[in-house]
Design an enzyme around this catalytic site. Structure first.
Site, PDB file in Angstrom:
ATOM      1  N   ARG A 174       0.804  -1.278  -0.169  1.00 61.68           N
ATOM      2  CA  ARG A 174       0.078   0.078   0.104  1.00 61.68           C
ATOM      3  C   ARG A 174       0.919   1.468   0.058  1.00 61.68           C
ATOM      4  O   ARG A 174       0.561   2.346   0.813  1.00 61.68           O
ATOM      5  CB  ARG A 174      -1.067  -0.030   1.317  1.00 61.68           C
ATOM      6  CG  ARG A 174      -1.819  -1.062   1.283  1.00 61.68           C
ATOM      7  CD  ARG A 174      -2.917  -1.163  -0.004  1.00 61.68           C
ATOM      8  NE  ARG A 174      -3.743  -2.297   0.170  1.00 61.68           N
ATOM      9  CZ  ARG A 174      -3.521  -3.423  -0.422  1.00 61.68           C
ATOM     10  NH1 ARG A 174      -2.284  -3.530  -1.167  1.00 61.68           N
ATOM     11  NH2 ARG A 174      -4.465  -4.403  -0.243  1.00 61.68           N
ATOM     12  N   SER A 247     -11.299   0.646   2.734  1.00 64.55           N
ATOM     13  CA  SER A 247     -10.554   0.301   4.132  1.00 64.55           C
ATOM     14  C   SER A 247      -9.768   1.644   4.401  1.00 64.55           C
ATOM     15  O   SER A 247      -8.960   2.031   3.727  1.00 64.55           O
ATOM     16  CB  SER A 247      -9.466  -0.940   3.661  1.00 64.55           C
ATOM     17  OG  SER A 247     -10.410  -1.932   3.261  1.00 64.55           O
ATOM     18  N   GLU A 343      -4.763   4.218   5.475  1.00 66.34           N
ATOM     19  CA  GLU A 343      -4.621   4.201   4.159  1.00 66.34           C
ATOM     20  C   GLU A 343      -4.889   5.638   3.604  1.00 66.34           C
ATOM     21  O   GLU A 343      -4.104   5.998   2.556  1.00 66.34           O
ATOM     22  CB  GLU A 343      -5.375   3.244   3.547  1.00 66.34           C
ATOM     23  CG  GLU A 343      -4.869   1.705   3.658  1.00 66.34           C
ATOM     24  CD  GLU A 343      -5.446   0.815   2.815  1.00 66.34           C
ATOM     25  OE1 GLU A 343      -5.790   1.247   1.649  1.00 66.34           O
ATOM     26  OE2 GLU A 343      -5.801  -0.335   3.206  1.00 66.34           O
TER      27      GLU A 343
END
Length: 347
Positions: A174, A247, A343
């Site tokens: 990520r 998320s 995130e």
């Protein structure tokens, strides 16, 4: 307008004040002092000229990975380049290119329809093609970097095009080089993907193995695509109905000895072995075990079906969302000694 950098340019990029509420999937009320839409790459030199006069530049794609403040004082540029094309049909791979402003899920759907298989596990992820490498998106056993070939970016500061390989992008979980360079430095114009031939389904995740569409036989890429869409729709709220950024936390990766110690204390711990010997922990499980699933702090809440997702219950601000995020982080640290990293980009 009062902005000193809001004047027109030779390419007629004229910033205007803009309500950004519909440009972020969390549905946070936000407003830009100066906003432009990039419809074609020919406008990029004009953007560089504007950016030199602006106090800051925020590059906006689908707004699915952003926590926006009520006012964005600098220049906001929304990337809306469009186009998908097959560059090469080689014996080992399809080489497919998509413009940075293409909707990611729409692009994946087009690839499956054309028989360019390999991205189906990444179906229904919100956002744009240009944002996908920035986040190095991944889901259900496939990471973008595994299918990535190269990209074309515009260096806003130096006003020039740059070709980037996977090594240049420095992908990790990520993460990418774009997250660590100065904000607003890069506009991702187009991304090229190498999709493997022959294709083989990636079905390692239990949710996929249990899905009725994939039970028995040899599933097609369309079967995997449909199954992933079914699973995501069952677990995740639709941003058009309930504001969310998908998320909100990364799954933390910990050393094997820390994972073993946690597993001994918490027998139900959900973890996945990594190639380097470490373990990825399921952040949603950690949050759920701390009792946060379905809970709220004011206008911000934790989704009742997926604890990884923070939602706007109506009228939430960035402060509300981040206040809830910190409370969840504190609970997980206190119980498990593991820090969850958000995130989304917090502007």
């Amino acid at each position: 307008m009062s902005n000193s950098f809001a004047g027109s340019t030779p390419d007629s990029l004229s910033p205007v004040a803009q309500d950004l509420t519909r440009f972020n999937t969390l549905g946070l009320v936000s407003r830009a002092d100066a906003f432009v839409t990039l419809d074609v790459p020919a406008q990029l030199p004009a953007l560089s000229a504007l950016a030199r006069q602006a106090p800051s530049l925020l590059v906006l794609g689908g707004g699915s990975n952003l926590v926006l403040p009520e006012r964005v004082p600098g220049l906001v540029a929304r990337v809306a380049f469009k186009g998908v094309r097959l560059l090469e049909a080689g014996p080992q791979a399809w080489l497919v290119e998509a413009a940075g402003g293409e909707n990611w899920h729409g692009f994946v759907s087009e690839c499956v329809a054309q028989g360019w298989d390999g991205l189906e596990n990444l179906a229904l992820i919100p956002g744009t093609v240009g944002a996908a490498p920035v986040q190095n998106i991944g889901a259900y056993g496939v990471e973008l970097e595994e299918r990535f070939h190269s990209l074309t970016a515009w260096d806003v500061r130096q006003a020039r095009y740059v070709e980037m390989s996977a090594a240049d992008c420095r992908f990790s979980y990520r993460d990418s080089a774009f997250k660590h360079d100065e904000p607003g430095r890069w506009i991702i114009v187009s991304v090229r993907f190498s999709l493997p031939r022959p294709w083989r389904p990636v079905l390692g995740y239990p949710d996929l193995q249990r899905h009725e569409r994939l039970a028995g036989g040899a599933p097609s890429a369309r079967d995997v695509f449909d199954a992933v869409c079914d699973i995501r729709r069952a677990k995740l709220p639709d941003p058009a109905v309930t504001g969310n950024a998908g998320s909100f936390f990364k799954n933390p990766i910990v050393p094997a000895d820390q994972r073993d110690e946690l597993a001994a204390r918490f027998p139900g711990l959900v973890s996945y072995a990594q190639a380097d010997g470490r373990y990825k922990l399921a952040a949603g499980w950690l949050i759920d075990q701390c009792g946060w699933k379905g809970q709220a702090l004011g206008a911000a809440g934790v989704h009742d079906r997926q604890a990884l997702v923070l939602v706007n219950r109506g009228g939430a601000t960035a402060a509300d969302i981040m206040g809830l995020a910190r409370a969840v982080q504190d609970a997980v640290i206190e119980r498990y000694g593991v820090r969850l990293e958000p995130e989304p980009v917090v502007v």
